[in-house]
Design an enzyme around this catalytic site. Structure first.
Site, PDB file in Angstrom:
ATOM      1  N   GLY A  46      -5.924 -20.230  31.431  1.00 23.64           N
ATOM      2  CA  GLY A  46      -7.244 -19.466  31.284  1.00 23.64           C
ATOM      3  C   GLY A  46      -8.070 -18.612  32.717  1.00 23.64           C
ATOM      4  O   GLY A  46      -7.523 -19.164  33.760  1.00 23.64           O
ATOM      5  N   GLN A  51     -15.131 -14.649  36.834  1.00 23.56           N
ATOM      6  CA  GLN A  51     -13.768 -15.098  37.608  1.00 23.56           C
ATOM      7  C   GLN A  51     -13.796 -13.980  38.083  1.00 23.56           C
ATOM      8  O   GLN A  51     -13.123 -13.913  40.315  1.00 23.56           O
ATOM      9  CB  GLN A  51     -12.721 -15.676  37.950  1.00 23.56           C
ATOM     10  CG  GLN A  51     -13.511 -17.496  37.489  1.00 23.56           C
ATOM     11  CD  GLN A  51     -11.705 -18.205  37.100  1.00 23.56           C
ATOM     12  OE1 GLN A  51     -11.042 -18.094  35.609  1.00 23.56           O
ATOM     13  NE2 GLN A  51     -10.645 -18.478  37.250  1.00 23.56           N
ATOM     14  N   CYS A  92      -7.685 -24.460  39.052  1.00 27.99           N
ATOM     15  CA  CYS A  92      -8.227 -23.101  38.600  1.00 27.99           C
ATOM     16  C   CYS A  92      -8.022 -21.989  39.714  1.00 27.99           C
ATOM     17  O   CYS A  92      -7.742 -21.961  40.498  1.00 27.99           O
ATOM     18  CB  CYS A  92      -9.546 -23.408  38.911  1.00 27.99           C
ATOM     19  SG  CYS A  92     -10.861 -22.115  38.652  1.00 27.99           S
ATOM     20  N   LEU A  93      -7.365 -21.104  39.107  1.00 31.82           N
ATOM     21  CA  LEU A  93      -7.386 -19.634  39.707  1.00 31.82           C
ATOM     22  C   LEU A  93      -8.102 -19.342  40.534  1.00 31.82           C
ATOM     23  O   LEU A  93      -7.234 -18.880  42.036  1.00 31.82           O
ATOM     24  CB  LEU A  93      -7.025 -18.872  39.038  1.00 31.82           C
ATOM     25  CG  LEU A  93      -5.379 -19.120  38.076  1.00 31.82           C
ATOM     26  CD1 LEU A  93      -6.180 -17.505  36.353  1.00 31.82           C
ATOM     27  CD2 LEU A  93      -4.334 -17.941  39.035  1.00 31.82           C
ATOM     28  N   HIS A 134     -13.544 -25.982  30.787  1.00 32.89           N
ATOM     29  CA  HIS A 134     -13.201 -25.871  32.253  1.00 32.89           C
ATOM     30  C   HIS A 134     -13.951 -24.170  32.014  1.00 32.89           C
ATOM     31  O   HIS A 134     -14.793 -23.716  32.908  1.00 32.89           O
ATOM     32  CB  HIS A 134     -12.230 -25.643  32.458  1.00 32.89           C
ATOM     33  CG  HIS A 134     -11.555 -25.867  32.941  1.00 32.89           C
ATOM     34  ND1 HIS A 134     -11.483 -26.133  34.928  1.00 32.89           N
ATOM     35  CD2 HIS A 134     -11.871 -23.714  34.380  1.00 32.89           C
ATOM     36  CE1 HIS A 134     -10.963 -25.546  35.943  1.00 32.89           C
ATOM     37  NE2 HIS A 134     -11.213 -23.728  35.573  1.00 32.89           N
ATOM     38  N   GLU A 135     -13.773 -23.692  31.107  1.00 32.71           N
ATOM     39  CA  GLU A 135     -13.292 -21.920  30.780  1.00 32.71           C
ATOM     40  C   GLU A 135     -14.624 -21.349  30.847  1.00 32.71           C
ATOM     41  O   GLU A 135     -15.981 -20.377  31.329  1.00 32.71           O
ATOM     42  CB  GLU A 135     -12.955 -20.994  30.374  1.00 32.71           C
ATOM     43  CG  GLU A 135     -11.525 -21.448  30.444  1.00 32.71           C
ATOM     44  CD  GLU A 135     -11.014 -20.773  32.198  1.00 32.71           C
ATOM     45  OE1 GLU A 135     -11.660 -20.233  32.999  1.00 32.71           O
ATOM     46  OE2 GLU A 135      -9.772 -22.233  32.554  1.00 32.71           O
ATOM     47  N   HIS A 138     -17.500 -22.312  33.711  1.00 32.54           N
ATOM     48  CA  HIS A 138     -16.930 -20.708  34.758  1.00 32.54           C
ATOM     49  C   HIS A 138     -19.045 -20.101  34.282  1.00 32.54           C
ATOM     50  O   HIS A 138     -18.934 -19.203  35.388  1.00 32.54           O
ATOM     51  CB  HIS A 138     -15.825 -19.906  34.378  1.00 32.54           C
ATOM     52  CG  HIS A 138     -15.285 -20.507  35.762  1.00 32.54           C
ATOM     53  ND1 HIS A 138     -14.905 -20.832  36.772  1.00 32.54           N
ATOM     54  CD2 HIS A 138     -13.770 -20.924  34.858  1.00 32.54           C
ATOM     55  CE1 HIS A 138     -14.607 -21.435  37.536  1.00 32.54           C
ATOM     56  NE2 HIS A 138     -13.181 -21.532  36.370  1.00 32.54           N
TER      57      HIS A 138
HETATM   58  C1  QAP Z   1      -8.342 -24.010  34.157  1.00 30.45           C
HETATM   59  O1  QAP Z   1      -6.559 -23.195  35.330  1.00 30.45           O
HETATM   60  C2  QAP Z   1      -7.581 -25.354  33.644  1.00 30.45           C
HETATM   61  O2  QAP Z   1      -4.387 -24.205  42.267  1.00 30.45           O
HETATM   62  C3  QAP Z   1      -7.268 -22.929  34.065  1.00 30.45           C
HETATM   63  O3  QAP Z   1      -2.355 -22.391  42.702  1.00 30.45           O
HETATM   64  C4  QAP Z   1      -6.343 -25.517  34.215  1.00 30.45           C
HETATM   65  O4  QAP Z   1      -4.549 -21.401  34.761  1.00 30.45           O
HETATM   66  C5  QAP Z   1      -7.816 -26.194  32.526  1.00 30.45           C
HETATM   67  C6  QAP Z   1      -3.038 -21.689  39.240  1.00 30.45           C
HETATM   68  C7  QAP Z   1      -5.526 -26.656  33.906  1.00 30.45           C
HETATM   69  C8  QAP Z   1      -7.604 -27.172  32.251  1.00 30.45           C
HETATM   70  C9  QAP Z   1      -6.584 -27.689  32.990  1.00 30.45           C
HETATM   71  C10 QAP Z   1      -3.382 -23.022  40.143  1.00 30.45           C
HETATM   72  C11 QAP Z   1      -2.289 -21.295  39.661  1.00 30.45           C
HETATM   73  C12 QAP Z   1      -3.912 -22.458  37.581  1.00 30.45           C
HETATM   74  C13 QAP Z   1      -3.380 -22.757  40.953  1.00 30.45           C
HETATM   75  C14 QAP Z   1      -5.217 -22.184  35.740  1.00 30.45           C
HETATM   76  C15 QAP Z   1      -2.375 -22.081  41.639  1.00 30.45           C
HETATM   77  C16 QAP Z   1      -1.857 -20.870  40.993  1.00 30.45           C
HETATM   78  C17 QAP Z   1      -4.889 -22.499  37.088  1.00 30.45           C
HETATM   79 CO    CO Z   2     -11.121 -22.072  36.675  1.00 25.36          CO
END
Ligand code: QAP
Ligand code: CO
Length: 168
Positions: A46, A51, A92-93, A134-135, A138
């Site tokens: 997401g 972001q 989170c990215l 979560h999004e 943001h």
């Molecule tokens: C949000 O997060 C989310 O730490 C989206 O090194 C995540 O796409 C919502 C990512 C989990 C619910 C559950 C994170 C990639 C990606 C990192 C992501 C990383 C590389 C996170």
């Molecule tokens: Co995020």
């Protein structure tokens, strides 16, 4: 299409509140396409426009195994359907390398516009329900680390600041 740079915590621009999209036009569709490219490349499940430093209410999500179920949410509205909470280890990215458990409503209803500007409503379950919330945070300038202890958040901030200095 283009890859967009992703802002990282504690960048203050991540705290900007996003504005509603007045018209789902070709500029917004280009932003959506660039956001998908950026999210898939990362790879992530997401991404909110906040972001990538665009402060408009636009979210892209794909929680599918095959990475072939792109979802777009423009001007999303959320309704909590009952008091049940669900815990999930979120990442989170914008906070790379860190994951913490967050508790959120399990049953929600989301109404938004798709990439054609047509309104749709879903009642997401599981990871999708977590990801949408979560999004949507943001878009309000809120991050998952706001739900954890100050001590944990500070530790994450210091580690990321150190990495950012090493890269600069
Ligand atoms: C949000 O997060 C989310 O730490 C989206 O090194 C995540 O796409 C919502 C990512 C989990 C619910 C559950 C994170 C990639 C990606 C990192 C992501 C990383 C590389 C996170
Ligand atoms: Co995020």
């Amino acid at each position: 299409m283009a890859l967009l740079p992703i802002l990282e915590f504690p960048d203050p621009r991540l705290r900007t509140v996003a504005k509603p999209v007045a018209n789902v036009d070709d500029d917004i569709r280009k932003l959506v396409d660039d956001m998908f490219e950026t999210m898939y490349e990362a790879p992530g499940i997401g991404l909110a426009a906040s972001q990538v430093n665009v402060h408009k209410q636009v979210i892209v999500i794909d929680v599918s195994e095959e990475r072939n179920e792109p979802l777009v949410f423009i001007n999303p509205k959320i309704e909590v359907l009952d008091a049940n909470l669900f815990d999930y280890e979120e990442g989170c990215l914008s906070i790379p390398g860190f994951y913490e458990s967050v508790s959120r409503p399990e049953h929600v209803r989301v109404t938004a516009l798709n990439r054609d500007g047509t309104e749709f409503t879903i009642e997401p379950e599981g990871l999708l329900a977590v990801c949408i919330q979560h999004e949507m945070d943001h878009l309000q300038g809120k991050l998952f680390v706001d739900y954890i202890s100050n001590m944990k958040r500070q530790r994450i901030r210091k580690k990321l600041e150190k990495q950012h200095k090493a890269k600069a």
